[in-house]
Write an enzyme that holds these catalytic residues in place. Structure first.
Site, mmCIF file in Angstrom:
data_model
loop_
_atom_site.group_PDB
_atom_site.id
_atom_site.type_symbol
_atom_site.label_atom_id
_atom_site.label_comp_id
_atom_site.label_asym_id
_atom_site.label_seq_id
_atom_site.Cartn_x
_atom_site.Cartn_y
_atom_site.Cartn_z
ATOM 1 N N LEU A 94 24.248 53.283 68.763
ATOM 2 C CA LEU A 94 25.352 52.957 67.846
ATOM 3 C C LEU A 94 25.881 54.252 67.254
ATOM 4 O O LEU A 94 25.103 55.086 66.794
ATOM 5 C CB LEU A 94 24.841 52.055 66.706
ATOM 6 C CG LEU A 94 25.791 51.851 65.512
ATOM 7 C CD1 LEU A 94 27.012 51.025 65.910
ATOM 8 C CD2 LEU A 94 25.069 51.146 64.359
ATOM 9 N N GLU B 250 42.401 43.825 65.146
ATOM 10 C CA GLU B 250 42.498 42.513 64.497
ATOM 11 C C GLU B 250 41.962 42.665 63.076
ATOM 12 O O GLU B 250 40.939 43.323 62.870
ATOM 13 C CB GLU B 250 41.628 41.491 65.257
ATOM 14 C CG GLU B 250 42.059 41.255 66.675
ATOM 15 C CD GLU B 250 43.408 40.537 66.751
ATOM 16 O OE1 GLU B 250 43.643 39.621 65.949
ATOM 17 O OE2 GLU B 250 44.221 40.906 67.617
ATOM 18 N N ARG C 237 37.880 43.666 55.815
ATOM 19 C CA ARG C 237 38.058 44.101 54.433
ATOM 20 C C ARG C 237 37.539 43.012 53.500
ATOM 21 O O ARG C 237 38.137 41.949 53.378
ATOM 22 C CB ARG C 237 39.524 44.403 54.113
ATOM 23 C CG ARG C 237 39.659 44.854 52.666
ATOM 24 C CD ARG C 237 40.818 45.750 52.380
ATOM 25 N NE ARG C 237 40.569 46.376 51.090
ATOM 26 C CZ ARG C 237 41.212 47.406 50.611
ATOM 27 N NH1 ARG C 237 42.161 47.978 51.294
ATOM 28 N NH2 ARG C 237 40.897 47.905 49.423
ATOM 29 N N SER D 212 44.899 50.773 52.726
ATOM 30 C CA SER D 212 44.357 51.834 51.862
ATOM 31 C C SER D 212 44.132 53.176 52.567
ATOM 32 O O SER D 212 43.089 53.812 52.377
ATOM 33 C CB SER D 212 43.058 51.378 51.182
ATOM 34 O OG SER D 212 43.307 50.273 50.377
ATOM 35 N N ARG E 182 28.935 49.868 37.203
ATOM 36 C CA ARG E 182 29.524 49.954 38.547
ATOM 37 C C ARG E 182 28.537 50.540 39.565
ATOM 38 O O ARG E 182 28.545 50.163 40.738
ATOM 39 C CB ARG E 182 30.798 50.808 38.498
ATOM 40 C CG ARG E 182 31.939 50.154 37.710
ATOM 41 C CD ARG E 182 33.143 51.076 37.644
ATOM 42 N NE ARG E 182 33.641 51.412 38.969
ATOM 43 C CZ ARG E 182 34.478 50.647 39.681
ATOM 44 N NH1 ARG E 182 34.918 49.516 39.188
ATOM 45 N NH2 ARG E 182 34.877 51.034 40.868
ATOM 46 N N ARG F 95 38.464 58.873 40.346
ATOM 47 C CA ARG F 95 37.521 58.089 39.537
ATOM 48 C C ARG F 95 36.803 58.999 38.548
ATOM 49 O O ARG F 95 36.746 60.211 38.738
ATOM 50 C CB ARG F 95 36.505 57.411 40.440
ATOM 51 C CG ARG F 95 37.181 56.427 41.343
ATOM 52 C CD ARG F 95 36.214 55.634 42.157
ATOM 53 N NE ARG F 95 36.999 54.670 42.919
ATOM 54 C CZ ARG F 95 36.605 53.472 43.294
ATOM 55 N NH1 ARG F 95 35.386 53.073 43.017
ATOM 56 N NH2 ARG F 95 37.394 52.662 43.958
ATOM 57 N N TRP G 267 31.895 43.347 41.777
ATOM 58 C CA TRP G 267 30.616 42.657 41.959
ATOM 59 C C TRP G 267 29.714 42.966 40.752
ATOM 60 O O TRP G 267 29.087 42.064 40.195
ATOM 61 C CB TRP G 267 29.960 43.142 43.248
ATOM 62 C CG TRP G 267 28.630 42.521 43.575
ATOM 63 C CD1 TRP G 267 28.400 41.400 44.320
ATOM 64 C CD2 TRP G 267 27.327 42.999 43.162
ATOM 65 N NE1 TRP G 267 27.056 41.145 44.407
ATOM 66 C CE2 TRP G 267 26.373 42.112 43.703
ATOM 67 C CE3 TRP G 267 26.882 44.075 42.396
ATOM 68 C CZ2 TRP G 267 25.001 42.275 43.510
ATOM 69 C CZ3 TRP G 267 25.519 44.233 42.199
ATOM 70 C CH2 TRP G 267 24.591 43.345 42.747
ATOM 71 N N ASP H 263 34.713 47.301 50.153
ATOM 72 C CA ASP H 263 35.394 47.185 48.869
ATOM 73 C C ASP H 263 34.787 46.092 47.985
ATOM 74 O O ASP H 263 34.251 45.105 48.483
ATOM 75 C CB ASP H 263 36.879 46.881 49.131
ATOM 76 C CG ASP H 263 37.726 47.092 47.895
ATOM 77 O OD1 ASP H 263 37.261 47.749 46.947
ATOM 78 O OD2 ASP H 263 38.861 46.592 47.878
ATOM 79 N N ARG I 205 45.175 45.206 51.875
ATOM 80 C CA ARG I 205 45.773 46.542 52.059
ATOM 81 C C ARG I 205 44.963 47.330 53.072
ATOM 82 O O ARG I 205 43.771 47.089 53.236
ATOM 83 C CB ARG I 205 45.713 47.327 50.729
ATOM 84 C CG ARG I 205 46.714 46.971 49.704
ATOM 85 C CD ARG I 205 46.639 47.997 48.570
ATOM 86 N NE ARG I 205 45.353 47.966 47.885
ATOM 87 C CZ ARG I 205 45.037 47.127 46.897
ATOM 88 N NH1 ARG I 205 45.911 46.243 46.480
ATOM 89 N NH2 ARG I 205 43.849 47.179 46.333
ATOM 90 N N HIS J 31 27.593 49.803 43.675
ATOM 91 C CA HIS J 31 27.549 50.751 44.799
ATOM 92 C C HIS J 31 26.162 50.733 45.450
ATOM 93 O O HIS J 31 26.033 50.794 46.672
ATOM 94 C CB HIS J 31 27.892 52.164 44.318
ATOM 95 C CG HIS J 31 29.309 52.295 43.828
ATOM 96 N ND1 HIS J 31 30.387 51.807 44.528
ATOM 97 C CD2 HIS J 31 29.834 52.856 42.699
ATOM 98 C CE1 HIS J 31 31.512 52.060 43.867
ATOM 99 N NE2 HIS J 31 31.198 52.685 42.746
HETATM 100 C C1 FPP Z 1 34.870 50.441 46.909
HETATM 101 O O1 FPP Z 1 34.505 49.544 45.905
HETATM 102 C C2 FPP Z 1 33.712 51.204 47.342
HETATM 103 C C3 FPP Z 1 33.618 52.546 47.308
HETATM 104 C C4 FPP Z 1 34.687 53.426 46.825
HETATM 105 C C5 FPP Z 1 32.382 53.226 47.734
HETATM 106 C C6 FPP Z 1 31.651 52.639 48.894
HETATM 107 C C7 FPP Z 1 30.343 53.268 48.938
HETATM 108 C C8 FPP Z 1 29.154 52.672 49.194
HETATM 109 C C9 FPP Z 1 29.011 51.288 49.621
HETATM 110 C C10 FPP Z 1 27.883 53.402 49.043
HETATM 111 C C11 FPP Z 1 27.759 54.771 49.569
HETATM 112 C C12 FPP Z 1 27.975 54.957 51.020
HETATM 113 C C13 FPP Z 1 27.071 55.368 51.947
HETATM 114 C C14 FPP Z 1 27.557 55.783 53.278
HETATM 115 C C15 FPP Z 1 25.635 55.426 51.713
HETATM 116 P P1 FPP Z 1 35.194 49.714 44.467
HETATM 117 O O2 FPP Z 1 34.304 50.561 43.655
HETATM 118 O O3 FPP Z 1 36.581 50.218 44.629
HETATM 119 O O4 FPP Z 1 35.180 48.241 43.964
HETATM 120 P P2 FPP Z 1 36.258 47.573 43.001
HETATM 121 O O5 FPP Z 1 37.578 47.562 43.747
HETATM 122 O O6 FPP Z 1 35.707 46.204 42.807
HETATM 123 O O7 FPP Z 1 36.304 48.390 41.738
#
Ligand code: FPP
Length: 252
Positions: A141, A217, A198, A206, A43, A81, A35, A30, A204, A47
């Site tokens: 893994l 834990e 997290r 989620s 955004r 989204r 970031w 998250d 949360r 990612h």
């Molecule tokens: C939550 O941050 C993140 C996501 C919904 C996507 C996570 C995906 C990746 C890290 C990349 C793709 C995955 C793979 C397996 C290659 P957010 O966008 O909700 O952040 P925010 O809460 O700050 O808006």
């Protein structure tokens, strides 16, 4: 034909040792959006940086011989989204698999997508199934990638399949216990997570692994996922090794 040298995970630092390690780590990746926002970036840049964090954490699990890692990549709620962001996330998954699958396979990593995968767009779905098939016998893994995943939906689907098996007399109602129920979940055969991480300061769950996290834990940090790298992972593991897990019992 040029045979390329076997690709290895980067293994630059000496491997840190811990008195106790989790067998299974689950991570809610998250904070990608925030970031990016704090840097004035789109955004998507968050990612993209988040994918690099994933790469580092997979590598660290291998170094430390942690055998199970589950990451929350796309929830059943993430379809809310904007379409553009959803399609960027799908693209990143495809790119990640195409770019990393050789390396993952050569290092004994099994990719196991979990979630309602049949409704994902064709390209990521095909790429995921192909990567899962190719790596299915790997043992170093198991990387469970939760995609179009929702914990409640997983439990409802398990209940539906159980009910069907009861009505078809494959199982009896009296046979239903926790172990049998767990075998109807996406995570069949995967031990429950010992540690849930997290990032990004949210407190949360989620809708993530609702059944499986019963005795995990929790470790939270304000660091956003794209900044969550080996140092932060080591901090979580250091904290974990000092936790006393009682599983509902009392201290001996
Ligand atoms: C939550 O941050 C993140 C996501 C919904 C996507 C996570 C995906 C990746 C890290 C990349 C793709 C995955 C793979 C397996 C290659 P957010 O966008 O909700 O952040 P925010 O809460 O700050 O808006």
């Amino acid at each position: 034909m040029v045979i390329s040298r076997k690709r290895r995970l980067k293994n630059s630092d000496s491997v840190k040792s811990f008195s106790k390690l989790p067998n299974h780590v689950a991570i809610i990746m998250d904070g990608n959006g925030r970031w990016a926002q704090t840097r004035g970036l789109p955004r998507a840049a968050g990612h993209r940086a988040g994918v690099e964090s994933l790469r580092v954490i997979v590598e660290t699990c291998c170094e430390l011989k942690i055998p199970f890692l589950t990451v929350y990549a796309f929830s059943t709620e993430n379809w809310r989204r904007p379409e553009e962001e959803v399609s960027i996330l799908m693209r990143l998954i495809v790119e990640y698999l195409r770019r990393e699958v050789d390396m993952l396979d050569e290092n004994g990593i099994r990719i196991n997508p979990i979630g309602k995968l049949d409704v994902l767009p064709e390209e990521p779905r095909k790429e995921l199934y192909a990567a899962a098939e190719r790596t299915e016998n790997n043992k170093q893994l198991m990387l469970n990638v939760a995609l179009n995943y929702g914990g409640r939906m997983e439990i409802v689907q398990a209940a539906q399949r159980l009910a069907t098996d009861v009505s078809e007399e494959i199982i009896k109602v009296d046979d239903i216990n926790e172990d049998l129920f767990a075998s109807y979940l996406y995570t069949k055969g995967v031990p429950d997570p010992d540690l849930l991480i997290r990032p990004s300061g949210e407190l949360r769950i989620s809708n993530f692994l609702l059944w499986q996290l019963a005795y995990a834990e929790f470790w939270v940090t304000d660091t956003y996922w794209p900044d969550f790298r080996k140092k932060e992972f080591h901090q979580a593991l250091e904290d974990f090794q000092n936790r006393e897990r009682r599983f509902g019992g009392i201290k001996n």
